[in-house]
Write a protein that holds these residues in place. Structure first.
Motif, PDB file in Angstrom:
ATOM      1  N   MET A   5       0.733  -1.764  -0.199  1.00 36.62           N
ATOM      2  CA  MET A   5      -0.042   0.087  -0.164  1.00 36.62           C
ATOM      3  C   MET A   5       1.389   0.944   0.151  1.00 36.62           C
ATOM      4  SD  MET A   5      -1.533   0.814   4.140  1.00 36.62           S
ATOM      5  CE  MET A   5      -1.118   2.276   3.615  1.00 36.62           C
ATOM      6  N   SER A   6       0.353   2.272  -0.641  1.00 32.57           N
ATOM      7  CA  SER A   6       1.120   4.071  -0.290  1.00 32.57           C
ATOM      8  C   SER A   6       0.786   4.891   0.966  1.00 32.57           C
ATOM      9  CB  SER A   6       0.087   4.612  -1.151  1.00 32.57           C
ATOM     10  OG  SER A   6       0.875   5.678  -1.228  1.00 32.57           O
ATOM     11  N   ASN A   7       2.264   5.111   1.386  1.00 32.57           N
ATOM     12  CA  ASN A   7       2.571   5.366   2.953  1.00 32.57           C
ATOM     13  C   ASN A   7       2.110   6.721   3.126  1.00 32.57           C
ATOM     14  OD1 ASN A   7       3.103   4.084   5.197  1.00 32.57           O
ATOM     15  ND2 ASN A   7       5.465   4.680   5.401  1.00 32.57           N
ATOM     16  N   SER A  31      -4.797   9.708   0.970  1.00 30.21           N
ATOM     17  CA  SER A  31      -4.918  10.272   0.339  1.00 30.21           C
ATOM     18  C   SER A  31      -6.543  11.358   0.768  1.00 30.21           C
ATOM     19  CB  SER A  31      -5.669   8.524  -0.229  1.00 30.21           C
ATOM     20  OG  SER A  31      -7.237   8.757   0.333  1.00 30.21           O
ATOM     21  N   ASP A  75      -9.234  10.615   2.385  1.00 34.61           N
ATOM     22  CA  ASP A  75      -9.584  10.183   3.448  1.00 34.61           C
ATOM     23  C   ASP A  75      -9.098  10.875   4.254  1.00 34.61           C
ATOM     24  OD1 ASP A  75      -9.446   8.600   5.605  1.00 34.61           O
ATOM     25  OD2 ASP A  75      -7.832   7.703   5.460  1.00 34.61           O
ATOM     26  N   SER A  87      -7.881  -5.539   1.618  1.00 36.37           N
ATOM     27  CA  SER A  87      -7.836  -4.626   0.255  1.00 36.37           C
ATOM     28  C   SER A  87      -6.949  -3.552   1.829  1.00 36.37           C
ATOM     29  CB  SER A  87      -7.941  -4.681  -0.717  1.00 36.37           C
ATOM     30  OG  SER A  87      -6.785  -3.597  -1.344  1.00 36.37           O
ATOM     31  N   LEU A  88      -5.826  -3.408   1.258  1.00 38.51           N
ATOM     32  CA  LEU A  88      -5.058  -2.488   2.370  1.00 38.51           C
ATOM     33  C   LEU A  88      -5.587  -0.654   1.436  1.00 38.51           C
ATOM     34  CD1 LEU A  88      -3.600  -4.589   4.161  1.00 38.51           C
ATOM     35  CD2 LEU A  88      -2.272  -3.219   4.466  1.00 38.51           C
ATOM     36  N   LYS A  89      -5.229  -0.476   0.574  1.00 39.46           N
ATOM     37  CA  LYS A  89      -5.457   0.828   0.106  1.00 39.46           C
ATOM     38  C   LYS A  89      -6.534   1.189   0.237  1.00 39.46           C
ATOM     39  CE  LYS A  89      -4.384   3.253  -4.798  1.00 39.46           C
ATOM     40  NZ  LYS A  89      -5.187   2.527  -6.081  1.00 39.46           N
ATOM     41  N   PRO A  90      -7.649   0.648   0.282  1.00 41.04           N
ATOM     42  CA  PRO A  90      -8.986   1.488   0.340  1.00 41.04           C
ATOM     43  C   PRO A  90      -8.665   1.983   2.205  1.00 41.04           C
ATOM     44  CG  PRO A  90      -9.382  -0.775  -0.529  1.00 41.04           C
ATOM     45  CD  PRO A  90      -8.600  -0.604  -0.324  1.00 41.04           C
ATOM     46  N   GLY A 141      -6.003   3.485   3.221  1.00 40.66           N
ATOM     47  CA  GLY A 141      -6.344   4.445   3.632  1.00 40.66           C
ATOM     48  C   GLY A 141      -4.840   4.373   4.206  1.00 40.66           C
ATOM     49  N   TYR A 142      -4.579   5.820   4.671  1.00 40.08           N
ATOM     50  CA  TYR A 142      -2.842   5.647   5.421  1.00 40.08           C
ATOM     51  C   TYR A 142      -3.254   5.229   7.036  1.00 40.08           C
ATOM     52  CZ  TYR A 142       1.407   7.092   7.427  1.00 40.08           C
ATOM     53  OH  TYR A 142       2.284   6.895   8.671  1.00 40.08           O
ATOM     54  N   GLY A 149      -2.888 -10.226  -0.114  1.00 35.57           N
ATOM     55  CA  GLY A 149      -2.463  -9.101   0.148  1.00 35.57           C
ATOM     56  C   GLY A 149      -1.819  -9.242   1.042  1.00 35.57           C
TER      57      GLY A 149
END
Length: 270
Positions: free
Chosen positions: A1-3, A6, A9, A39-42, A44-45, A113
């Motif tokens: 996932m992005s660190n 978004s 969020d 899924s970690l992307k949704p 958020g941080y 994942g």
């Protein structure tokens, strides 16, 4: 996932404590057995990433709960049926002869994942030994859930899915749709006209060598799971809410599987 957080969020960075609170608010039952597809992307941080999410799940479940995740290895399969992408026929025997044998202690999961991999490698985690559709578990009933998964009937009543059903466990779809709800396959084994398929995989032998094995099983099909899941949600039997930024669904596995059994009988044509 992005660190990086978004723009969508708006809340503060999610933490172990805030995620545990979200899980409990959604209805996660302390002491229960919970199968999680995530899924970690949704989300958020998350301060701490997937590690913090696993800690939050264990906090919500408490010391008597059991966390279960899929640790499947779908690439350990007959290359003749690969579609994404297909491979040339002349490759098939090379792959069958050289695919490393599945070893539950070291073989990584594929496409399940980051959270599933954290659970798989967690100290004390237990993992079933199916070469294609293994599960890993942490907690009080981990061994009971994963022990003895049969090669044929791999997602049937004697599989970890069937064990969770017997324990009246729950399913959490965290940031994923009903097409990820592996438990619905359990209903396919209850269909009297379910088609069969010949499956293959590489396994590790007792002496540490490897071999390619074949077995017959139900020809599993998740192509209509989104539609099935939408109809199930319409009954009001699933709880829907946010875990972090991720739209999530929590449901009784028994309720979902029993509904799916009836739905498939009415909507799938032989």
């Amino acid at each position: 996932m992005s660190n990086h957080p978004s723009e969508a969020d708006a809340r503060l960075p999610h933490t172990r404590a805030s995620l545990a609170a979200d899980l409990l608010a959604l209805g996660v039952r302390p002491g229960s057995t919970l199968l999680v597809h995530a899924s970690l992307k949704p989300v958020g941080y998350i301060a701490g990433g997937p590690h913090a999410l696993v800690l939050a799940l264990r906090d919500a479940l408490g010391p008597d709960g059991t966390l279960v995740v899929p640790t499947h290895t779908p690439d350990n399969s007959d290359p003749a049926v690969w579609q994404a992408p297909p491979v040339p026929a002349e490759w098939w025997p090379v792959i069958r002869d050289n695919m490393p044998g599945f070893d539950p202690a070291v073989t990584p999961s594929r496409w399940m994942g980051a959270m599933a991999e954290v659970v798989r490698t967690w100290p004390g985690a237990q993992r079933s030994d199916h070469p294609q559709v293994s599960f890993a578990a942490l907690g009080r009933l981990a061994t009971e859930v994963v022990y003895g998964q049969p090669r044929s009937g791999m997602l049937g009543p004697d599989s970890p899915l069937g064990k969770i059903y017997g324990l009246d466990g729950d399913v959490l779809l965290l940031g994923v749709g009903h097409d990820s709800n592996t438990s619905l396959h359990l209903a396919e084994y209850r269909q009297p006209s379910a088609p069969n398929a010949r499956l293959g995989a590489a396994v590790q032998t007792a002496d540490g060598d490897r071999e390619w094995v074949w077995w017959e099983d139900v020809d599993l099909d998740e192509g209509d799971f989104e539609l099935l899941g939408t109809d199930f949600e319409a009954t009001g039997a699933a709880r829907v809410g946010r875990v972090g930024g991720a739209l999530s669904r929590l449901m009784s596995q028994r309720a979902a599987v029993d509904f799916a059994e009836r739905w498939m009988a009415e909507n799938r044509k032989p």
